[in-house]
Write an enzyme that holds these catalytic residues in place. Structure first.
Site, PDB file in Angstrom:
ATOM      1  N   LYS A  38     -16.016 -13.301   4.417  1.00 29.22           N
ATOM      2  CA  LYS A  38     -15.141 -13.630   2.910  1.00 29.22           C
ATOM      3  C   LYS A  38     -13.488 -13.078   3.596  1.00 29.22           C
ATOM      4  O   LYS A  38     -13.239 -12.148   3.666  1.00 29.22           O
ATOM      5  CB  LYS A  38     -15.584 -13.535   2.304  1.00 29.22           C
ATOM      6  CG  LYS A  38     -15.169 -12.482   1.476  1.00 29.22           C
ATOM      7  CD  LYS A  38     -16.703 -11.863  -0.286  1.00 29.22           C
ATOM      8  CE  LYS A  38     -16.843 -10.723  -0.315  1.00 29.22           C
ATOM      9  NZ  LYS A  38     -17.671 -10.726  -1.483  1.00 29.22           N
ATOM     10  N   ARG A 128     -23.178 -12.206 -13.391  1.00 26.97           N
ATOM     11  CA  ARG A 128     -22.204 -13.385 -12.886  1.00 26.97           C
ATOM     12  C   ARG A 128     -22.480 -14.041 -11.835  1.00 26.97           C
ATOM     13  O   ARG A 128     -23.440 -15.511 -12.739  1.00 26.97           O
ATOM     14  CB  ARG A 128     -21.292 -12.449 -11.439  1.00 26.97           C
ATOM     15  CG  ARG A 128     -19.781 -13.162 -11.117  1.00 26.97           C
ATOM     16  CD  ARG A 128     -18.940 -12.031 -10.245  1.00 26.97           C
ATOM     17  NE  ARG A 128     -20.180 -12.436  -9.250  1.00 26.97           N
ATOM     18  CZ  ARG A 128     -19.403 -11.781  -7.762  1.00 26.97           C
ATOM     19  NH1 ARG A 128     -17.445 -11.028  -8.269  1.00 26.97           N
ATOM     20  NH2 ARG A 128     -20.217 -11.436  -7.067  1.00 26.97           N
ATOM     21  N   TYR A 260      16.569  -1.429  -6.764  1.00 32.01           N
ATOM     22  CA  TYR A 260      15.634  -2.057  -7.907  1.00 32.01           C
ATOM     23  C   TYR A 260      15.692  -1.330  -9.611  1.00 32.01           C
ATOM     24  O   TYR A 260      15.051  -0.337  -9.298  1.00 32.01           O
ATOM     25  CB  TYR A 260      14.748  -3.083  -8.628  1.00 32.01           C
ATOM     26  CG  TYR A 260      15.477  -4.541  -7.727  1.00 32.01           C
ATOM     27  CD1 TYR A 260      16.669  -5.500  -8.013  1.00 32.01           C
ATOM     28  CD2 TYR A 260      14.589  -5.225  -6.657  1.00 32.01           C
ATOM     29  CE1 TYR A 260      16.828  -6.426  -7.028  1.00 32.01           C
ATOM     30  CE2 TYR A 260      14.845  -6.319  -5.423  1.00 32.01           C
ATOM     31  CZ  TYR A 260      15.813  -6.791  -6.039  1.00 32.01           C
ATOM     32  OH  TYR A 260      16.432  -7.915  -5.671  1.00 32.01           O
ATOM     33  N   MET A 308      10.204  -6.693  -3.569  1.00 34.32           N
ATOM     34  CA  MET A 308       9.777  -8.291  -2.308  1.00 34.32           C
ATOM     35  C   MET A 308       9.998  -8.043  -0.511  1.00 34.32           C
ATOM     36  O   MET A 308       8.806  -8.155   0.005  1.00 34.32           O
ATOM     37  CB  MET A 308      10.422  -9.635  -2.427  1.00 34.32           C
ATOM     38  CG  MET A 308       9.828 -10.800  -2.035  1.00 34.32           C
ATOM     39  SD  MET A 308      10.208 -12.611  -2.858  1.00 34.32           S
ATOM     40  CE  MET A 308      10.145 -12.863  -4.287  1.00 34.32           C
TER      41      MET A 308
HETATM   42  C1  LIG Z   1     -19.084  -9.828  -1.144  1.00 35.83           C
HETATM   43  C2  LIG Z   1     -19.655  -9.454  -1.511  1.00 35.83           C
HETATM   44  C3  LIG Z   1     -20.554  -9.188  -0.166  1.00 35.83           C
HETATM   45  C4  LIG Z   1     -19.884  -7.730   0.440  1.00 35.83           C
HETATM   46  O1  LIG Z   1     -19.903  -6.888  -0.093  1.00 35.83           O
HETATM   47  P1  LIG Z   1     -19.084  -5.162   0.224  1.00 35.83           P
HETATM   48  O2  LIG Z   1     -18.949  -4.245  -0.839  1.00 35.83           O
HETATM   49  O3  LIG Z   1     -17.521  -5.691   1.070  1.00 35.83           O
HETATM   50  O4  LIG Z   1     -20.184  -4.691   1.318  1.00 35.83           O
HETATM   51  C5  LIG Z   1     -21.902  -8.803  -0.501  1.00 35.83           C
HETATM   52  N1  LIG Z   1     -22.661  -9.971  -0.893  1.00 35.83           N
HETATM   53  C6  LIG Z   1     -21.370 -10.413  -2.319  1.00 35.83           C
HETATM   54  C7  LIG Z   1     -22.477 -11.359  -2.616  1.00 35.83           C
HETATM   55  C8  LIG Z   1     -20.738 -10.295  -2.049  1.00 35.83           C
HETATM   56  O5  LIG Z   1     -19.740 -11.216  -2.536  1.00 35.83           O
END
Ligand SMILES: *Cc1c(COP(=O)(O)O)cnc(C)c1O
Length: 367
Positions: A38, A128, A260, A308
């Site tokens: 992701k 969650r 800055y 920036m």
């Molecule tokens: C992001 C995520 C993972 C991976 O988590 P890490 O700590 O990066 O290994 C696994 N399961 C879910 C549901 C996640 O959102």
């Protein structure tokens, strides 16, 4: 080799493959490893990372959104892809068209998903995503939803690195309770999974079941355990290094104010370098006057505010550095080394956030 770049990351495919293999070897042949790619593979590049992992034998990949899954399919990625972050009503069509596998988070949603294979998430105590329903209710909903097929049962932990907390034990118990109830109702999903990086590296074996979902460890990071956590049981090493070119060097007199707000004042005559990296590239603004980079093999403090597009450093230690030379933000030169964890600690954040903060403007080079 990177003569034309102003700010870039180098992503090591061999390191990525080595981390994946280490995790797979550690969990053993009965546990499927589903790499989490992701957020553009934590900014390492989702398509390239997925290609490398599939070449190493990964069969599943996990993303957050349908959009991320579509991006992988369009990039030619043909493994199974689990969408973990919820599917919005207007994303359903693309989910089907691109053959992505949804995680379902409520029984209401389950009633509407149509004839697909899905993974069902239990909220076992993280509060969650996931359903709070009990096994009987779930079993009835799973039956009603057929021909939709329950392929996986999963949950996610809130505090798996914290061995002073009983939250993970409680969540595991809850998950196994629901699983048991489903088994008694004759429902046995192919995959059962709970563990992200921390429960894998910290050897919470009771959470592995037959699938694990490591993310950050693939990229070489983990969270140090709290309490009497074991030392991480395997060695993973950072996959990404981050560099920026020097845009200007100059001598400034004692008393000169830098950047800055004039928040840094030169205590002596010094040599400075202005780097082609700023917070728009993901350099944390909180490193202003605090962080450091590696220049000509030595740590060089950040002077004044990170702006920036530019960051100024002290290079009084080196007379060799010139415009166009690279400095290292994450990585190592000679004896000096720093990774995303060091930056995160100084900036008061977490390594995940530093990695994901590296912006799209930063070019990626695969080595
Ligand atoms: C992001 C995520 C993972 C991976 O988590 P890490 O700590 O990066 O290994 C696994 N399961 C879910 C549901 C996640 O959102």
């Amino acid at each position: 080799m990177n003569d034309s770049l102003r700010c870039w990351v180098e992503v090591s495919r061999p390191r990525l493959a080595a981390n994946f293999r280490a995790i797979r070897t550690f969990v053993g042949p009965d546990v499927e490893v589903m790499p989490v790619v992701k957020a553009d593979a934590y900014r390492h590049g989702a398509v390239e990372v997925s290609q490398a992992l599939l070449a190493e034998g990964a069969r599943w990949l996990a993303v957050s959104s349908v959009e991320e899954g579509v991006h992988l399919r369009r990039g030619g990625i043909f493994g199974r892809i689990l969408v973990m972050g919820g599917v919005l009503p207007w994303e359903r069509e693309a989910l089907i068209e691109f053959q992505l596998t949804p995680v379902v988070h409520s029984l209401e949603e389950l009633a509407t998903i149509g004839p697909v294979a899905y993974h069902l998430k239990i909220d076992s105590g993280m509060g969650r995503l996931g359903t709070l329903a009990g096994a009987d209710e779930i079993a009835a909903a799973v039956r009603r939803a057929q021909p939709a097929r329950l392929e996986g049962l999963m949950t996610h932990f809130a505090s798996s690195a914290d061995f002073t907390s009983s939250q993970t034990a409680g969540q595991t118990r809850r998950f196994l309770e629901v699983r048991q109830g489903l088994r008694e109702a004759g429902i046995t999903p192919v995959y059962e999974h709970m563990a992200s990086t921390n429960p894998v590296l910290l050897a919470r074996r009771e959470t592995w079941q037959n699938m694990v979902r490591p993310g950050i460890s693939l990229y070489g990071y983990f969270t140090a355990g709290k309490g009497d956590a074991p030392k991480p049981a395997l060695d993973v090493r950072p996959v990404l290094s981050w560099k920026a070119a020097i845009v200007l060097t100059k001598e400034v007199p004692e008393g000169a104010l830098i950047g800055y707000g004039g928040i840094y004042r030169a205590e002596r005559r010094m040599r400075i370098a202005v780097l082609g990296v700023g917070y728009a590239d993901g350099m944390p603004h909180r490193l202003s006057n605090k962080g450091r980079v590696i220049a000509d093999g030595k740590f060089a403090p950040i002077l004044g505010a990170v702006s920036m597009d530019l960051t100024t450093i002290d290079i009084t230690h080196s007379s060799r550095l010139r415009v166009g030379d690279a400095v290292t933000i994450i990585g190592s030169e000679e004896e000096a080394s720093q990774d995303a964890r060091h930056l995160a600690r100084t900036a008061g954040t977490i390594s995940y956030s530093v990695l994901c903060g590296i912006s799209a403007r930063v070019k990626r080079v695969y080595v």
